[in-house]
Design a protein around this motif. Structure first.
Motif, mmCIF file in Angstrom:
data_model
loop_
_atom_site.group_PDB
_atom_site.id
_atom_site.type_symbol
_atom_site.label_atom_id
_atom_site.label_comp_id
_atom_site.label_asym_id
_atom_site.label_seq_id
_atom_site.Cartn_x
_atom_site.Cartn_y
_atom_site.Cartn_z
ATOM 1 N N ILE A 1 0.827 -1.216 0.000
ATOM 2 C CA ILE A 1 0.000 0.000 0.000
ATOM 3 C C ILE A 1 0.856 1.258 0.000
ATOM 4 N N ARG A 2 1.947 1.238 0.783
ATOM 5 C CA ARG A 2 2.685 2.475 1.058
ATOM 6 C C ARG A 2 3.960 2.669 0.238
ATOM 7 N N SER A 3 4.479 1.595 -0.372
ATOM 8 C CA SER A 3 5.735 1.744 -1.119
ATOM 9 C C SER A 3 5.543 2.618 -2.339
ATOM 10 N N ARG A 4 6.573 3.341 -2.690
ATOM 11 C CA ARG A 4 6.542 4.215 -3.857
ATOM 12 C C ARG A 4 7.391 3.618 -4.976
ATOM 13 N N SER A 5 7.197 4.117 -6.163
ATOM 14 C CA SER A 5 7.940 3.617 -7.317
ATOM 15 C C SER A 5 9.382 4.091 -7.271
ATOM 16 N N HIS A 6 10.220 3.503 -8.143
ATOM 17 C CA HIS A 6 11.619 3.934 -8.221
ATOM 18 C C HIS A 6 11.710 5.418 -8.542
ATOM 19 N N SER A 7 10.904 5.892 -9.464
ATOM 20 C CA SER A 7 10.979 7.305 -9.859
ATOM 21 C C SER A 7 10.567 8.212 -8.706
ATOM 22 N N GLU A 8 9.542 7.800 -7.951
ATOM 23 C CA GLU A 8 9.122 8.589 -6.793
ATOM 24 C C GLU A 8 10.218 8.609 -5.726
ATOM 25 N N ILE A 9 10.838 7.453 -5.494
ATOM 26 C CA ILE A 9 11.921 7.391 -4.511
ATOM 27 C C ILE A 9 13.091 8.270 -4.942
ATOM 28 N N ASP A 10 13.409 8.258 -6.241
ATOM 29 C CA ASP A 10 14.487 9.116 -6.739
ATOM 30 C C ASP A 10 14.155 10.588 -6.518
ATOM 31 N N GLY A 11 12.876 10.964 -6.718
ATOM 32 C CA GLY A 11 12.464 12.343 -6.487
ATOM 33 C C GLY A 11 12.598 12.729 -5.023
ATOM 34 N N ILE A 12 12.179 11.821 -4.127
ATOM 35 C CA ILE A 12 12.306 12.088 -2.691
ATOM 36 C C ILE A 12 13.776 12.207 -2.306
ATOM 37 N N ARG A 13 14.596 11.308 -2.852
ATOM 38 C CA ARG A 13 16.019 11.322 -2.539
ATOM 39 C C ARG A 13 16.660 12.639 -2.985
ATOM 40 N N LYS A 14 16.220 13.130 -4.124
ATOM 41 C CA LYS A 14 16.759 14.401 -4.627
ATOM 42 C C LYS A 14 16.408 15.543 -3.683
ATOM 43 N N VAL A 15 15.165 15.545 -3.210
ATOM 44 C CA VAL A 15 14.746 16.581 -2.266
ATOM 45 C C VAL A 15 15.559 16.489 -0.982
ATOM 46 N N LEU A 16 15.777 15.262 -0.498
ATOM 47 C CA LEU A 16 16.557 15.077 0.719
ATOM 48 C C LEU A 16 17.976 15.596 0.551
ATOM 49 N N GLU A 17 18.569 15.341 -0.620
ATOM 50 C CA GLU A 17 19.923 15.826 -0.877
ATOM 51 C C GLU A 17 19.969 17.349 -0.869
ATOM 52 N N GLU A 18 18.927 17.957 -1.393
ATOM 53 C CA GLU A 18 18.911 19.418 -1.514
ATOM 54 C C GLU A 18 18.630 20.104 -0.184
ATOM 55 N N THR A 19 17.802 19.479 0.650
ATOM 56 C CA THR A 19 17.336 20.164 1.858
ATOM 57 C C THR A 19 17.934 19.673 3.166
#
Length: 503
Positions: free
Chosen positions: A463-481
């Motif tokens: 139910i809660r897992s996200r796709s690879h592309s979504e995870i990459d987007g989250i990871r990018k935000v984490l790197e930036e912030t």
């Protein structure tokens, strides 16, 4: 919450951890404290003797070799990729988000119950010391009180600062192991080194006994992988963490083989026998005429069990924290303290459950619900078996994930496949050993309880897992912030990715 709004929520959440905080020895201390050499010497060797007899040291040797193959697979990730998510994120990169989520789910179970083993082990030895000093009568509910003392102290240290808590664990475990080794060498000096019954350990012990003994060995040895949970807090993590993984496993494995041989030999003629002792090192010190060492070792064991509970709290909370950042748990779980730079919500949540589980079973014992009776030592043994099951699940997934990950980045070699296959084949021994031969009640129900937990995890991550592309987007935000500019390797960037741009 849609993708972009979730990324906005992350931007508003403080998710940074303390960078460049842990050197090689401090990362290794986390892993060694979680493996807890003192725990095995003080409580698990009798369990091993009752299971495998004189083949105990062989079971530890087999278990160490088996887990080295798992460690070799694990290090294919840790030398290329840094993260606070341990095998959760590694498995995501090899098998995808859902399998990675299940790996993290197994790790949470494993760290929780090994941590509970630390809490109950602390309580067992603290109770013995209180009885020696005639203080136990002043506590109306000593077990629950000591659970609270252990968990609250560990929570405070984990909440405040990762560096200080790690140095404290290194000191605690170092003193305890030194005392145990002194006693072991004194025992060999008085009883001699030769023990023919252990030189032919398979005599009188079939594969069934050795298989069950390997399950016990896994209980002792698990925890080496927790070094990977400190990828965002270690110095030069792509070098420090792989070395800490191997060093912690080899050093503790050698210690377990040695101390099991010594205790089995030195207490061979003891009455009661080794498998009936709940404090074998105290008995050994009395037999050798150095009772004072037994008292010191009991104090050291108590402190070592506290370090185990603290290490599990540190490692387990970081898996929770990372899964919170990627949306499997609420985003609040993935937040960090603005001043301490620790995952304070994950730490507090983990600590609360770590206290409530053993307390619930002790309260049931007080109420004698259904004739239920459980002492802290019983809870220790049961928690250890549950924890080993969780680790076996995570180890299987990381061994499967390694060749798929290496193929994705174009670095797969034949020996990588061979190592993964050997690791999976060897892991069959402890997995089968938990269900066959059928253990006595209530242990025979444990695999079903773990299976139900796995089923709940499968539903959750589906139910809660996200796709690879979504995870990459989250990871990018984490790197930036979230990440400090001084971090040598940005969050989520692999060693090969530095040159190739591979994520």
């Amino acid at each position: 919450m849609n993708d972009s709004s979730y990324e906005q929520a992350i931007k508003k959440t403080h998710t940074r951890l303390k960078t460049n905080a842990l050197n090689f020895w401090e990362v290794s201390a986390q892993a060694i404290a979680l493996i807890s050499p003192s725990m095995t010497a003080a409580l698990i060797v009798p369990l091993m003797f009752g299971t495998a007899g004189s083949a105990g040291w062989l079971c530890y040797l087999f278990g160490t070799i088996m887990l080295l193959f798992v460690a070799f697979s694990l290090n294919q990730f840790s030398k290329r990729y840094t993260s606070a998510g341990s095998m959760y994120e590694y498995t995501v990169k090899g098998l995808g988000p859902k399998a990675g989520g299940l790996s993290g789910w197994c790790l949470i179970f494993a760290y929780m119950f090994i941590g509970i083993a630390g809490v109950t082990g602390f309580t067992h030895f603290a109770t013995k010391l209180l009885v020696m000093t005639n203080v136990s009568g002043y506590l109306s509910h000593p077990a629950i009180t000591l659970f609270a003392v252990c968990v609250l102290s560990a929570w405070f240290l984990a909440y405040k600062d990762i560096t200080f808590s790690t140095i404290l664990m290194l000191a605690f475990e170092g003193v305890s192991v030194t005392l145990i080794l002194m006693l072991a060498f004194l025992a060999l000096a008085k009883t001699g080194v030769a023990d023919p019954s252990q030189w032919h350990p398979a005599a009188g012990h079939g594969l069934k006994d050795i298989g069950l003994g390997v399950v016990v060995a896994i209980f002792s040895l698990v925890g080496f992988e927790c070094a990977t949970a400190f990828g965002e807090e270690a110095r030069t993590p792509l070098k420090t963490i792989p070395r800490a993984v191997i060093a912690s496993l080899v050093l503790t494995g050698a210690f377990f083989v040695f101390i099991t041989y010594v205790e089995t030999h030195a207490l061979a003629a003891n009455v009661p026998t080794l498998d009936k002792l709940d404090a074998p090192l105290s008995t050994l010190s009395e037999n050798l005429g150095v009772k004072w060492m037994g008292v010191l070792i009991s104090i050291g064991a108590m402190i070592s069990f506290f370090a185990l509970a603290l290490s599990c709290l540190n490692a387990g909370s970081r898996v929770l924290f990372t899964m919170g950042r990627y949306g499997i748990f609420p985003i609040s779980i993935g937040s960090s303290h603005k001043k301490n730079l620790t995952p304070h919500v994950a730490i507090s949540s983990f600590a609360l459950i770590q206290f409530l589980i053993p307390t619930t079973f002790i309260l049931l014992s007080y109420a004698a619900v259904g004739g239920w009776q459980m002492a802290p030592l019983d809870a220790f043994n049961d928690a250890g078996l549950f924890g080993a099951m969780g680790f076996c699940g995570a180890y299987v997934l990381i061994s499967l994930a390694t060749p798929f990950y290496l193929k994705k980045i174009g670095e797969l070699k034949a020996h990588h496949i061979a190592v993964a296959v050997i690791a999976l084949a060897l892991l069959v021994v402890p997995i089968v050993g938990t269900v066959y031969p059928v253990p006595p009640s209530p242990l025979n129900y444990f695999p079903y309880i773990f299976a139900a937990y796995l089923l709940a995890g499968i539903v959750l991550v589906s139910i809660r897992s996200r796709s690879h592309s979504e995870i990459d987007g989250i990871r990018k935000v984490l790197e930036e912030t979230s990440m400090a500019p001084e971090l040598a390797v940005p969050l989520g960037l692999t060693a090969s990715g530095l040159a190739k741009g591979v994520r």
